[in-house]
Design a protein around this motif. Structure first.
Motif, mmCIF file in Angstrom:
data_model
loop_
_atom_site.group_PDB
_atom_site.id
_atom_site.type_symbol
_atom_site.label_atom_id
_atom_site.label_comp_id
_atom_site.label_asym_id
_atom_site.label_seq_id
_atom_site.Cartn_x
_atom_site.Cartn_y
_atom_site.Cartn_z
ATOM 1 N N LEU A 1 10.900 -1.907 -0.655
ATOM 2 C CA LEU A 1 11.057 -3.130 0.148
ATOM 3 C C LEU A 1 12.167 -2.962 1.180
ATOM 4 N N GLU A 2 13.242 -2.279 0.770
ATOM 5 C CA GLU A 2 14.348 -2.084 1.713
ATOM 6 C C GLU A 2 13.912 -1.246 2.916
ATOM 7 N N VAL A 3 13.197 -0.127 2.666
ATOM 8 C CA VAL A 3 12.817 0.719 3.808
ATOM 9 C C VAL A 3 11.740 0.047 4.665
ATOM 10 N N ILE A 4 10.878 -0.708 4.020
ATOM 11 C CA ILE A 4 9.851 -1.414 4.804
ATOM 12 C C ILE A 4 10.525 -2.481 5.666
ATOM 13 N N GLY A 5 11.513 -3.153 5.073
ATOM 14 C CA GLY A 5 12.244 -4.198 5.812
ATOM 15 C C GLY A 5 13.036 -3.620 6.959
ATOM 16 N N ALA A 6 13.552 -2.420 6.760
ATOM 17 C CA ALA A 6 14.380 -1.796 7.795
ATOM 18 C C ALA A 6 13.537 -1.317 8.963
ATOM 19 N N ARG A 7 12.273 -1.024 8.694
ATOM 20 C CA ARG A 7 11.371 -0.564 9.755
ATOM 21 C C ARG A 7 10.174 -1.485 9.788
ATOM 22 N N PRO A 8 10.236 -2.593 10.509
ATOM 23 C CA PRO A 8 9.132 -3.565 10.500
ATOM 24 C C PRO A 8 7.791 -2.884 10.792
ATOM 25 N N SER A 9 6.808 -3.179 9.950
ATOM 26 C CA SER A 9 5.562 -2.423 10.004
ATOM 27 C C SER A 9 4.672 -2.803 11.182
ATOM 28 N N TYR B 1 16.023 3.421 -20.342
ATOM 29 C CA TYR B 1 15.059 4.201 -19.542
ATOM 30 C C TYR B 1 13.657 3.594 -19.598
ATOM 31 N N SER B 2 13.595 2.278 -19.535
ATOM 32 C CA SER B 2 12.274 1.642 -19.611
ATOM 33 C C SER B 2 11.540 1.811 -18.281
ATOM 34 N N ARG B 3 10.240 1.883 -18.387
ATOM 35 C CA ARG B 3 9.410 2.023 -17.195
ATOM 36 C C ARG B 3 9.580 0.813 -16.280
ATOM 37 N N GLU B 4 9.665 -0.360 -16.880
ATOM 38 C CA GLU B 4 9.755 -1.591 -16.089
ATOM 39 C C GLU B 4 11.001 -1.566 -15.207
ATOM 40 N N ARG B 5 12.110 -1.130 -15.809
ATOM 41 C CA ARG B 5 13.363 -1.110 -15.056
ATOM 42 C C ARG B 5 13.272 -0.126 -13.872
ATOM 43 N N ALA B 6 12.715 1.064 -14.131
ATOM 44 C CA ALA B 6 12.626 2.079 -13.071
ATOM 45 C C ALA B 6 11.673 1.613 -11.966
ATOM 46 N N VAL B 7 10.545 1.042 -12.376
ATOM 47 C CA VAL B 7 9.557 0.593 -11.387
ATOM 48 C C VAL B 7 10.170 -0.479 -10.485
ATOM 49 N N GLU B 8 10.944 -1.369 -11.075
ATOM 50 C CA GLU B 8 11.599 -2.424 -10.303
ATOM 51 C C GLU B 8 12.568 -1.829 -9.292
ATOM 52 N N ARG B 9 13.311 -0.793 -9.737
ATOM 53 C CA ARG B 9 14.273 -0.149 -8.838
ATOM 54 C C ARG B 9 13.543 0.526 -7.658
ATOM 55 N N TYR B 10 12.438 1.212 -7.969
ATOM 56 C CA TYR B 10 11.679 1.876 -6.884
ATOM 57 C C TYR B 10 11.092 0.822 -5.936
ATOM 58 N N ARG B 11 10.595 -0.269 -6.532
ATOM 59 C CA ARG B 11 10.018 -1.313 -5.686
ATOM 60 C C ARG B 11 11.060 -1.839 -4.704
ATOM 61 N N ARG C 1 0.881 -1.175 0.000
ATOM 62 C CA ARG C 1 0.000 0.000 0.000
ATOM 63 C C ARG C 1 0.917 1.224 0.000
ATOM 64 N N ILE C 2 0.886 1.928 -1.121
ATOM 65 C CA ILE C 2 1.877 2.985 -1.357
ATOM 66 C C ILE C 2 1.186 4.353 -1.410
ATOM 67 N N GLY C 3 1.721 5.312 -0.670
ATOM 68 C CA GLY C 3 1.257 6.703 -0.779
ATOM 69 C C GLY C 3 2.261 7.445 -1.647
ATOM 70 N N ILE C 4 1.776 8.242 -2.586
ATOM 71 C CA ILE C 4 2.673 9.026 -3.438
ATOM 72 C C ILE C 4 2.208 10.473 -3.393
ATOM 73 N N SER C 5 3.146 11.367 -3.107
ATOM 74 C CA SER C 5 2.789 12.785 -3.073
ATOM 75 C C SER C 5 3.637 13.534 -4.084
ATOM 76 N N CYS C 6 3.005 14.443 -4.830
ATOM 77 C CA CYS C 6 3.745 15.166 -5.873
ATOM 78 C C CYS C 6 3.033 16.467 -6.187
ATOM 79 N N TYR C 7 3.662 17.273 -7.060
ATOM 80 C CA TYR C 7 2.987 18.472 -7.567
ATOM 81 C C TYR C 7 2.115 18.062 -8.746
ATOM 82 N N PRO C 8 0.921 18.647 -8.812
ATOM 83 C CA PRO C 8 0.013 18.258 -9.885
ATOM 84 C C PRO C 8 0.156 19.134 -11.125
ATOM 85 N N THR C 9 1.170 19.985 -11.135
ATOM 86 C CA THR C 9 1.338 20.885 -12.269
ATOM 87 C C THR C 9 2.001 20.135 -13.418
#
Ligand code: GMT
Length: 387
Positions: A371-379, A357-367, A2-10
């Motif tokens: 996972l690393e930050v979630i693993g570092a801070r058990p939910s 610069y494929s979307r798949e590659r970037a999405v995998e990197r973000y995923r 469950r991911i929250g994403i915040s950004c500028y809508p411009t």
């Protein structure tokens, strides 16, 4: 997740990247919640794959400047509590990173790791302004993970914020399917001037701010026009657009320029283009240039910031020093006179855009980062969820 994403809508690259990422994660089965003060344009018409949460900034007679950062943090808390977010990913550090850290603190003991993606001026222009430096540095240091869109931006961030911390470089990306239709039109047939004669088309896409040096675009176009008939397509809007139009009128060039304003489907604008111009003073990445490459359009750009990482000089485009309008005009004329070279550059650009610069590659990197930050801070959020 469950991911929250915040950004500028411009209409800016950071909002585009955040929206495309949100859509890709949602398509992969993740639950994605976008938090902003308006719906980002790239999410319009995409149905309910991504859930949107609007930040409402309350006006009050005392507030000459309503505190958006606080309203944003409050909305982040609300969404994280209600939807049990696993991770909160903010794009553009000011003020999103600081609002996210505040939300994380308010939420405790619920755990909400914060990932901040730096896009450029959030560090180089706004973040290092004395009015925002201390809070930007705090937001970047306190984030559980930080990513930057280019090597250049990573280096500059560490230097300009005088910090030491891990920053992963995850370059921006393109969704190849959006550019599939443009794939067969590497060498454009140009625009049809009155009388039916096809003339080459130069394109510039930006948010028309000083940092993009849009008057250099006009100057390059003026110089090219002296040597051969052509048209200029200006896509986007911003504070410099009106003065640019005025300059075109003074030069007697206005009738050869199309101002199309902000558009959602940039790939459609690029189909008639022969050369893409990006004359920026500074550019941490240059998503517009990447989109041009993906459409098979060679890029003539300034050798600024992260642009040389995206545009390979001589292979997918031609790079010049910032402000070298004579060089850029000569480069445009060279390419217009040599359709075969234009085709080679265009083909190489598409290849690089889709492979590196494929979307798949970037999405995998973000995923992986999530996972690393979630693993570092058990939910503990999971434990708190009602059964
Ligand atoms: O800083 C801006 O111009 C706004 C920002 C944005 O929100 O679009 O642009 C930056 O982020 C883009 C997406 O990562 C990059 O492609 C742009 O190069 C970058 N702009 C600058 O660095 C000037």
């Amino acid at each position: 997740m469950r991911i929250g994403i915040s950004c500028y809508p411009t209409y800016g690259g950071s909002g585009v990247v955040a929206s495309e990422l949100a859509l890709a994660m949602a398509s992969a089965g993740d639950e994605v919640h976008v938090i902003s003060y308006a719906l980002p344009p790239r999410l319009a018409g995409t149905g309910d794959r991504v859930r949107f949460h609007e930040v409402e900034v309350r006006a009050y007679p005392l507030f000459e400047y309503p505190p958006y950062s606080l309203a944003l943090a409050t909305k982040m808390v609300e969404v994280a509590r209600r939807h049990h977010l696993d991770v909160l990913h903010v794009h553009y550090a000011v003020p999103n990173a600081v609002s996210a850290i505040l939300a994380r603190q308010i939420l405790a003991p619920q755990v909400l790791p914060v990932v901040t993606t730096l896009h450029g001026t959030d560090v180089t222009l706004v973040g290092t302004d004395p009015s925002y430096l201390a809070t930007t540095r705090f937001g970047v240091l306190e984030s559980d993970a930080v990513t930057a869109v280019s090597e250049w931006l990573r280096t500059v961030t560490l230097e300009q914020l005088s910090i030491e911390r891990e920053i992963s470089v995850i370059p921006n990306f393109v969704d190849a399917s959006r550019f599939a239709a443009t794939a067969s039109t590497t060498v454009s047939t140009g625009a049809h001037a009155a009388g039916g004669e096809a003339v080459p088309v130069l394109v510039h896409v930006s948010n028309f701010r000083e940092i993009k040096r849009p008057f250099d675009v006009v100057e390059v176009f003026r110089q090219v026009s002296l040597r051969r008939p052509c048209r200029l397509l200006l896509v986007g809007d911003g504070p410099e657009l009106q003065p640019v139009e005025q300059r075109l009128i003074e030069l007697g060039l206005r009738s050869r320029v199309d101002l199309v304003g902000q558009v959602d489907a940039i790939e459609q604008q690029l189909t008639s283009a022969d050369v893409f111009l990006l004359t920026s003073e500074q550019e941490s990445f240059g998503l517009a240039a990447l989109e041009a490459l993906a459409a098979g359009v060679p890029v003539i750009a300034s050798r600024a910031g992260g642009l040389p990482e995206v545009v390979e000089d001589g292979r997918t485009g031609l790079l010049y020093e910032v402000g070298d309008t004579a060089g850029m005009a000569a480069g445009v004329l060279e390419l217009l006179a040599d359709p075969e070279r234009r085709r080679r550059l265009g083909d190489a650009g598409r290849e690089v855009a889709f492979a590196k610069y494929s979307r798949e590659r970037a999405v995998e990197r973000y995923r992986q980062v999530y996972l690393e930050v979630i693993g570092a801070r058990p939910s503990r959020a999971r434990a708190a969820r009602p059964s």
